[in-house]
Design a protein around this motif. Sequence first.
Motif, PDB file in Angstrom:
ATOM      1  N   THR A 106      -8.653  -6.352  -2.328  1.00  0.00           N
ATOM      2  CA  THR A 106      -7.367  -5.867  -1.837  1.00  0.00           C
ATOM      3  C   THR A 106      -6.558  -7.004  -1.234  1.00  0.00           C
TER       4      THR A 106
ATOM      5  N   ILE B 183       0.827  -1.209   0.000  1.00  0.00           N
ATOM      6  CA  ILE B 183       0.000   0.000   0.000  1.00  0.00           C
ATOM      7  C   ILE B 183       0.862   1.260   0.000  1.00  0.00           C
TER       8      ILE B 183
ATOM      9  N   ILE C  72      -6.033   2.462  -3.861  1.00  0.00           N
ATOM     10  CA  ILE C  72      -6.276   1.025  -3.963  1.00  0.00           C
ATOM     11  C   ILE C  72      -7.588   0.760  -4.689  1.00  0.00           C
ATOM     12  N   SER C  73      -8.613   1.573  -4.429  1.00  0.00           N
ATOM     13  CA  SER C  73      -9.899   1.362  -5.087  1.00  0.00           C
ATOM     14  C   SER C  73      -9.780   1.536  -6.597  1.00  0.00           C
TER      15      SER C  73
ATOM     16  N   LEU D  80      -8.106  -1.621  -8.040  1.00  0.00           N
ATOM     17  CA  LEU D  80      -9.031  -2.748  -8.122  1.00  0.00           C
ATOM     18  C   LEU D  80     -10.008  -2.576  -9.281  1.00  0.00           C
TER      19      LEU D  80
END
Length: 355
Positions: free
Chosen positions: A181, A140, A153-154, A157
């Motif tokens: 994740t 991360i 991160i979103s 994805l």
Amino acid sequence: MKQLLYILLFISISCSTEGTDDTSAMTDDGYTPLPNPALNFEIPSNFPESTYDVTQNPPTEQGFELGKRLFFDGRLASDGVVSCGFCHIQEFAFTHHTHITSHGVDGQIGSRNAQPLHNLAFMADFTWDGAATFLDSQFIIPITAEKEMNETISNVLNKLRDDDNYPQLYANAFGDQEITTERTFKALSQFIVMMISANSKYDKWERGEAVTLTPDEDAGRILFNAKCASCHAGTLQTDQTYRNNGLAIDPAFNDIGRERVTGLPEDNRKFKVPSLRNIEITFPYMHDGRLQSLQDVLDFYTDGVTASDNLDPLLVRPDGTLGLDITQDEKEKIIAFLKTLTDNDFLLDNRFKEF
């Protein structure tokens, strides 16, 4: 005892219900996962036990392949270019020679030198300041760092879910196409924990294999143990502590080191003692890449150490002067020894090569 542990670990991995090769049935989402046999995560006989619990994330053939594809995919960055592999290049032991410090999206310049990626399954924590204490969560940091990959991160994805190939790759690795994740980070970890560098000339010598150190290499080994191994200890070539080694402050960055993580003034300008494995080819050296050669490093430790309140006491001589006592002849022998830590089998291992 260790051999028995390997056998039990292999059995537990082989019998796991997640990521096995019993994947012939089509899943509810229409994907037919490929067979997914366990990989052999083997601890070299001269190594300590791993700190990464592989029973919680057993490396598998398809998990490894997914992690490898993610590692080299620029879509993990906001510009679609800067992948993990952009700054971690195999022939340099997964570090970076082109820049002194890492370059991120839009040409932004970071403040720290990219660390090599090997033997992370045996490390207690990660990054120069120990900001991550678990390998799965380490990813991360570069993904979201503004001067590195500068992504959320979103968003990562969503890009993976929109791709034509990734749903099938996740199904292969985890049994269904759900992209999360946790699975993304676990796949990356499966790729990285298999990066074990343990076949250098010194490893073979340490294991009692048919290898002989030259007189200079062996003299360097003895000198290294006397003058350097207090910090660069054991087979991993690091005691995994954080120390202020007397580097002068770089005003361009004014990096406070581990204090950034702990908030403690006594951790100011302390950085993790790096492993010296493959050190011959992981230049430039120090957390900010300011030193270009092993000779430069040893010259710094004899003549370049600067004073500070929390300077490591090992760098203070009995008479109060700073640095280590190493002659030029001794430096040459130490460098000869350090070159025995280069693991060409690892540097050329086809398993880790970019597609």
